[in-house]
Enzyme design. Structure first.
Site, PDB file in Angstrom:
ATOM      1  N   ASN A  78     -32.484  -3.948 -31.198  1.00  0.00           N
ATOM      2  CA  ASN A  78     -31.684  -4.171 -32.958  1.00  0.00           C
ATOM      3  C   ASN A  78     -31.261  -2.731 -34.002  1.00  0.00           C
ATOM      4  O   ASN A  78     -32.604  -2.766 -34.306  1.00  0.00           O
ATOM      5  CB  ASN A  78     -31.663  -5.037 -33.032  1.00  0.00           C
ATOM      6  CG  ASN A  78     -30.832  -5.770 -34.624  1.00  0.00           C
ATOM      7  OD1 ASN A  78     -30.189  -4.948 -34.865  1.00  0.00           O
ATOM      8  ND2 ASN A  78     -30.610  -6.652 -34.275  1.00  0.00           N
ATOM      9  N   LYS A 118     -35.560  -2.602 -34.532  1.00  0.00           N
ATOM     10  CA  LYS A 118     -36.117  -4.464 -34.710  1.00  0.00           C
ATOM     11  C   LYS A 118     -36.374  -4.399 -32.986  1.00  0.00           C
ATOM     12  O   LYS A 118     -35.170  -4.005 -32.526  1.00  0.00           O
ATOM     13  CB  LYS A 118     -35.440  -5.448 -34.578  1.00  0.00           C
ATOM     14  CG  LYS A 118     -35.649  -6.485 -34.866  1.00  0.00           C
ATOM     15  CD  LYS A 118     -35.644  -7.879 -35.373  1.00  0.00           C
ATOM     16  CE  LYS A 118     -35.824  -9.477 -35.206  1.00  0.00           C
ATOM     17  NZ  LYS A 118     -34.848 -10.506 -35.580  1.00  0.00           N
ATOM     18  N   ARG A 160     -28.140  -4.708 -28.956  1.00  0.00           N
ATOM     19  CA  ARG A 160     -27.110  -5.139 -29.755  1.00  0.00           C
ATOM     20  C   ARG A 160     -26.952  -4.037 -30.542  1.00  0.00           C
ATOM     21  O   ARG A 160     -26.988  -3.461 -31.144  1.00  0.00           O
ATOM     22  CB  ARG A 160     -27.920  -5.652 -30.568  1.00  0.00           C
ATOM     23  CG  ARG A 160     -27.263  -7.033 -31.880  1.00  0.00           C
ATOM     24  CD  ARG A 160     -27.312  -7.002 -33.362  1.00  0.00           C
ATOM     25  NE  ARG A 160     -26.716  -7.794 -34.072  1.00  0.00           N
ATOM     26  CZ  ARG A 160     -26.596  -8.248 -35.604  1.00  0.00           C
ATOM     27  NH1 ARG A 160     -27.724  -7.120 -35.920  1.00  0.00           N
ATOM     28  NH2 ARG A 160     -26.048  -8.533 -36.175  1.00  0.00           N
ATOM     29  N   HIS A 207     -21.890 -12.719 -35.417  1.00  0.00           N
ATOM     30  CA  HIS A 207     -22.875 -13.602 -34.448  1.00  0.00           C
ATOM     31  C   HIS A 207     -22.737 -14.005 -33.467  1.00  0.00           C
ATOM     32  O   HIS A 207     -22.978 -14.935 -32.958  1.00  0.00           O
ATOM     33  CB  HIS A 207     -23.021 -14.681 -35.722  1.00  0.00           C
ATOM     34  CG  HIS A 207     -23.720 -14.330 -37.455  1.00  0.00           C
ATOM     35  ND1 HIS A 207     -23.056 -14.893 -38.185  1.00  0.00           N
ATOM     36  CD2 HIS A 207     -24.284 -13.355 -37.199  1.00  0.00           C
ATOM     37  CE1 HIS A 207     -23.693 -13.906 -38.911  1.00  0.00           C
ATOM     38  NE2 HIS A 207     -24.340 -12.933 -38.850  1.00  0.00           N
ATOM     39  N   ARG A 248     -22.411 -11.092 -49.693  1.00  0.00           N
ATOM     40  CA  ARG A 248     -21.142 -11.182 -49.461  1.00  0.00           C
ATOM     41  C   ARG A 248     -20.372 -12.411 -50.237  1.00  0.00           C
ATOM     42  O   ARG A 248     -20.782 -13.244 -49.770  1.00  0.00           O
ATOM     43  CB  ARG A 248     -20.720 -10.383 -48.410  1.00  0.00           C
ATOM     44  CG  ARG A 248     -21.357  -9.663 -47.724  1.00  0.00           C
ATOM     45  CD  ARG A 248     -21.236  -9.599 -46.293  1.00  0.00           C
ATOM     46  NE  ARG A 248     -23.076  -9.463 -45.411  1.00  0.00           N
ATOM     47  CZ  ARG A 248     -22.804  -9.810 -44.371  1.00  0.00           C
ATOM     48  NH1 ARG A 248     -21.433  -9.416 -43.106  1.00  0.00           N
ATOM     49  NH2 ARG A 248     -24.162  -9.612 -43.779  1.00  0.00           N
ATOM     50  N   VAL A 281     -31.489 -19.991 -43.741  1.00  0.00           N
ATOM     51  CA  VAL A 281     -30.962 -21.112 -43.924  1.00  0.00           C
ATOM     52  C   VAL A 281     -31.102 -22.049 -43.683  1.00  0.00           C
ATOM     53  O   VAL A 281     -30.985 -23.512 -44.064  1.00  0.00           O
ATOM     54  CB  VAL A 281     -29.897 -20.561 -45.318  1.00  0.00           C
ATOM     55  CG1 VAL A 281     -29.394 -22.101 -46.221  1.00  0.00           C
ATOM     56  CG2 VAL A 281     -30.177 -19.249 -45.854  1.00  0.00           C
ATOM     57  N   GLY A 282     -29.711 -22.304 -42.564  1.00  0.00           N
ATOM     58  CA  GLY A 282     -29.743 -23.472 -42.148  1.00  0.00           C
ATOM     59  C   GLY A 282     -31.094 -23.797 -41.326  1.00  0.00           C
ATOM     60  O   GLY A 282     -30.869 -25.246 -40.891  1.00  0.00           O
ATOM     61  N   GLU A 308     -31.621 -14.621 -31.141  1.00  0.00           N
ATOM     62  CA  GLU A 308     -30.822 -13.477 -29.920  1.00  0.00           C
ATOM     63  C   GLU A 308     -31.313 -12.864 -29.270  1.00  0.00           C
ATOM     64  O   GLU A 308     -30.625 -11.894 -28.416  1.00  0.00           O
ATOM     65  CB  GLU A 308     -30.223 -13.124 -31.394  1.00  0.00           C
ATOM     66  CG  GLU A 308     -28.990 -14.109 -32.530  1.00  0.00           C
ATOM     67  CD  GLU A 308     -28.799 -12.924 -33.563  1.00  0.00           C
ATOM     68  OE1 GLU A 308     -27.474 -12.407 -33.774  1.00  0.00           O
ATOM     69  OE2 GLU A 308     -29.318 -13.468 -35.232  1.00  0.00           O
TER      70      GLU A 308
END
Length: 406
Positions: free
Chosen positions: A8, A15, A101, A190, A251, A341-342, A394
């Site tokens: 990535n 990454k 990616r 995503h 954003r 966060v999720g 991912e």
């Protein structure tokens, strides 16, 4: 054992992850940041799996340091050095392929794609739609090919999962000829995360993916929600770019386009000024001066007005999209939360679901508050809709798709 190296590549970061695709185990991962600056933080984590263990029980060893890294070619040299010094040995686990990616595939790429010169050219051409991402992704591809020139390289596109969107969902109501000429439409992002989470949720529940209506909330610094019907993306919140939709770290998400015209006319904002405003000085950062949800939650707990408002705006947008997407699906069977966060902000999950009782959603406060790792249920046993926390992966999804293509 077959290993796939997942890359990535960002504008100033690299990454990577080495994955044993036969057992779906990550052998090592690393991150090189601030490429091109005076010094670059480097981290490399080795996963040591217990023999015979099928469950992800690992003993991790993380090595950190700093050194100059001039460009992506130099970053790959640093990565090879990390493997050589800390392991695992790439001679013992040689990558059979490299999965990359790539953020934007436009309408051209709808599946994992073997990278050749023509694909490289098209990724470059699509940079006009993702100027912050595709050039960096391409730089990583070229640098990886220079090091691993004798194995296949595969591009996995963030937008590919959303190629199943119906025309009514991806079409913007602007001049049709202008939109076609400049490729203005909803693409969504995503995608690898939304696909991984929806498949993992079905497997966890022992249900057929094809029979489920799902919502997946990917809530990180970037945030999006996707409505998935029978394993197919049918609606998603991000659009032409990753700016549209939910409130994010920096954003804005949705905003009246006329507000930008107003700021241009009245405040003298240029196109570049507006771009910077919406992408780097908006969202939680714009509302409360902090982009990290952990800081927002701490400020809210302390009674800070700006942090409380930022949280309320964030949750308000989540509820609005949840209701709209449940209507598009005609009901929902599973709702999953993922990403930073999720997976970790129980208050965000609880408040965003609090008004969905009409749709059959009932959250169990104790389950929701649990810090248990891994996939877990946070809805009550009586809830008609199953609500889950599903850690995303991912890198594993990219490795899977790379292996499937080969």
């Amino acid at each position: 054992m077959s290993a796939i190296l997942v890359i990535n590549s960002g504008s100033s970061s690299l990454k990577y992850s080495l994955i044993d695709v036969e057992h779906e185990r990550e052998l090592a991962s690393g991150l090189i940041e601030r490429i091109g600056q005076e010094t670059s933080p480097v981290s490399h984590t080795v996963r040591r799996w217990a023999d015979g263990e099928a469950a992800p029980t690992m003993l991790d060893a993380t090595h950190r340091g700093e050194q100059p890294v001039a460009d992506h070619d130099a970053a790959f040299a640093v990565m090879l050095e990390q493997f050589a010094v800390h392991g695992p040995s790439l001679e013992q686990h040689p990558p059979v392929a490299v999965g990359h990616r790539v953020v934007h595939g436009g309408a051209r790429f709808f599946a994992p794609t073997l990278i050749d010169a023509d694909v490289e050219r098209q990724i470059g051409e699509l940079s006009v739609l993702a100027p912050l991402h595709n050039p960096a992704n391409l730089a990583g591809i070229l640098a990886a090919k220079a090091v691993f020139g004798d194995v296949p390289h595969v591009a996995v596109f963030d937008t590919a999962f959303h190629q199943t969107l119906p025309p009514a969902a991806y079409t913007y109501a602007i001049d049709a000829e202008l939109a076609r000429e400049h490729r203005v439409r909803r693409y969504g992002f995503h995608g690898t995360s939304h696909q991984f989470v929806s498949e993992a949720a079905a497997a966890f529940l022992g249900r057929d993916l094809g029979e489920l209506r799902q919502l997946v909330f990917h809530l990180g610094n970037g945030a999006s929600v996707t409505a998935i019907d029978g394993g197919r993306s049918v609606e998603t919140s991000m659009g032409l770019t990753p700016l549209e939709g939910l409130v994010m770290g920096t954003r804005s998400g949705d905003i009246d386009p006329a507000a930008l015209v107003h700021l241009s006319r009245r405040a003298g904002y240029s196109i570049d000024d507006l771009d910077a405003l919406l992408n780097t000085r908006s969202g939680l950062q714009g509302l409360a001066g902090r982009s990290d949800m952990r800081d927002i939650l701490a400020g809210r707990e302390a009674g800070e007005e700006a942090a409380t408002l930022a949280f309320d705006v964030y949750v308000h947008r989540l509820r609005a999209y949840a209701g709209a997407y449940i209507a598009q699906l005609g009901g929902v069977d599973v709702i999953s939360f993922t990403a930073g966060v999720g997976e970790n902000a129980a208050a965000v999950r609880a408040e965003s679901m609090a008004t969905l009782g009409f749709a059959g959603v009932e959250i169990d406060p104790e389950r929701n508050a649990s810090r248990e790792r891994g996939i877990r249920r946070i809805s009550t046993d009586a809830s008609r809709v199953t609500v889950l926390v599903v850690p995303t992966n991912e890198e594993l999804q990219i490795a899977r798709q790379t292996a499937e293509l080969l």
